[in-house]
Enzyme design. Structure first.
Site, PDB file in Angstrom:
ATOM      1  N   ARG A 231       0.942  -1.265   0.036  1.00 14.86           N
ATOM      2  CA  ARG A 231      -0.102   0.112  -0.087  1.00 14.86           C
ATOM      3  C   ARG A 231       0.846   1.107  -0.018  1.00 14.86           C
ATOM      4  NH1 ARG A 231      -3.045  -3.470  -1.309  1.00 14.86           N
ATOM      5  NH2 ARG A 231      -4.916  -4.093  -0.439  1.00 14.86           N
ATOM      6  N   HIS A 279      -2.536  -1.041 -10.001  1.00 14.87           N
ATOM      7  CA  HIS A 279      -2.966  -1.928  -8.753  1.00 14.87           C
ATOM      8  C   HIS A 279      -3.466  -3.182  -9.272  1.00 14.87           C
ATOM      9  CE1 HIS A 279      -4.484  -1.975  -4.396  1.00 14.87           C
ATOM     10  NE2 HIS A 279      -4.045  -3.221  -4.516  1.00 14.87           N
TER      11      HIS A 279
END
Ligand code: NDP
Length: 316
Positions: A231, A279
Site C-alpha cells: 500500500r 494496482h
C-alpha cells in the site's frame, strides 16, 4: 459443483465498483447453498457475512447479524481504519492464485529492471537501435524481499529459482530453504547495503507506514532499484522522487498509490525512472476465490476455526 454448505446463509456484497460487483455476483450465482446479495437488497439485513474491498467507513455498521467479514484482497489496512468496524473476525483471501499472480508480477518486474528491458521497450517506441552493455546474469544481482509472508515467501523462492541472490526480511523469525532470512531494524540496515533490487511486499501497519523513506533509500547502494506492491502508505512519495532525481535510486516500479486511479497530473506518470502499474499485481478472479469463502462459511456454521483471520492488533 456441489457446495459443502448445507444451510443457505445470506452474505452481503459491498463492492467497490460496478464491474467487480458483477464479477462476484456471477461467481456465486450457481452456489445455491449461499445467498449472496448486493448491499441495499431487501434481504441484506439478514447477512451473517459481508464480502468487502475497501468499503466506506461505517458501511458495515448497518448489518447487525454479521459474524464474519471477508476482505476481498490481502491488505486490510483500509478496513481496520473504519472506527465502526464490527467486532467479528476479519478474513483475508489467501489462495494459490493470488500468490502465483504476485510471484509472476514481481519476477517479471525484477527481470525487467535487472536486464534493462524498459529501456529496450523505449528504443522500439522511438525506432532506435542502441547496443546494450553486456548483461550480468541474475546470480550477480542481489534482491532483498521485505515481507516474506503468503505472497513474499513464494516470490522470494521464485526469484531464487531464476538465479537471483535473494534474502528475506520479516517481523518474526522465518525460515525459507536456501534463502537467508533476517528480522529487525538493525539487520535491515545491513541488508540494504548489499541490495541491488529492493522488493516490498509488506502490509501497511503502524510499524511499516512510511518505512520506504529517504533514510532507507540512502542505505541502499547508489543506483539500486525498488519494486513495491505494498500500500502507498508504506512509501514516502516525495522522498522517492528525491532519491530518483539524485541517482540514489535508479528505478522504481510501483503498483499502489495514495489516490487510485493515479491522477493524470501525478509526476509518477511521466517520470523516466518510474514504472506505474494500476494496482494489478495480484488480484485473483472472483471465481477462484469462491471455494475458499464457502469453506470458511462452513467452518463458521460448524463453530470451527476460520482460515485467514487477520490479527487486528498487528494490522495484518
Ligand atoms: P502476510 O500477512 O502473509 O505477510 C506479511 C509479511 O510482512 C510477513 O512476513 C510479516 O512478518 C511481514 N511484516 C509485517 N510487519 C512487519 C514489520 N513491521 N517488519 C518486518 N516485517 C513485517 O501478507 P501477504 O504476503 O499476503 O500480503 C502482504 C501485502 O501485500 C498485503 O498486506 C497487501 O498490502 C499487499 N498486496 C498487494 C497486492 C497488489 O495487487 N498490489 C495484492 C495482494 C496483497 P511475519 O512473517 O513475521 O509475520
Amino acid at each position: 459443483m456441489k457446495d459443502e454448505v448445507s444451510t443457505a446463509a445470506t452474505l452481503v456484497l459491498i463492492p467497490n465498483n460496478a464491474d467487480s460487483a458483477q464479477e462476484w455476483m456471477a461467481a456465486f450465482a450457481d452456489r445455491e447453498s449461499v445467498n449472496l446479495v448486493l448491499e441495499g437488497d431487501a434481504s441484506a439485513n439478514a447477512a451473517i457475512g459481508a464480502l468487502v474491498f475497501e468499503p466506506s467507513p461505517g458501511a458495515l455498521d448497518a448489518y447487525k447479524h454479521l459474524r464474519v467479514v471477508f476482505n476481498l484482497g490481502a491488505g486490510v489496512d483500509a478496513l481496520l481504519a473504519d472506527e465502526d468496524l464490527p467486532d467479528v473476525p476479519i478474513v483475508r483471501l489467501e489462495n494459490a492464485d493470488m500468490s502465483a499472480l504476485m510471484r509472476e508480477y514481481i519476477v517479471y518486474q525484477v527481470i525487467r529492471i535487472h536486464r534493462g528491458f524498459g529501456w529496450v521497450e523505449q528504443q522500439q517506441a522511438n525506432a532506435t537501435w542502441h547496443a546494450m552493455p553486456a548483461a550480468s546474469s541474475a546470480s550477480h544481482c542481489r534482491v532483498t524481499v521485505l515481507g516474506i509472508g503468503r505472497l513474499g515467501a513464494p516470490t522470494a523462492q521464485a526469484l531464487r529459482a531464476v538465479g537471483y541472490t535473494v534474502v528475506g526480511w520479516s517481523r518474526t523469525a522465518r525460515s525459507l530453504p536456501g534463502i537467508p532470512c533476517y528480522v529487525g531494524r538493525d539487520s535491515l540496515d545491513t541488508l540494504l547495503a548489499t541490495t541491488d533490487i529492493l522488493v516490498c511486499t509488506l502490509p501497511l501497519t503502524a510499524e511499516t507506514r512510511g518505512l520506504l523513506d529517504l533514510g532507507l533509500f540512502s542505505r541502499l547502494p547508489m543506483g539500486a532499484s525498488l519494486v513495491s506492491v505494498s500500500r502507498a502508505g508504506c512509501l514516502n512519495e516525495s522522498d522517492l522522487l528525491l532519491a530518483l532525481d539524485s541517482g540514489q535510486l535508479r528505478h522504481a516500479t510501483l503498483d499502489c498509490f495514495r489516490s487510485e486511479p493515479l491522477p493524470s497530473s501525478h509526476s509518477f506518470w511521466m517520470h523516466p525512472s518510474v514504472n506505474v502499474t494500476p494496482h494489478l499485481a495480484a488480484s485473483p478472479q472472483a471465481a477462484v476465490c469462491v471455494d475458499e469463502i464457502l469453506a470458511n462459511v462452513q467452518h463458521l456454521l460448524n463453530d470451527e476455526p476460520l482460515r485467514g483471520v487477520i490479527d487486528r492488533g498487528l494490522g495484518y
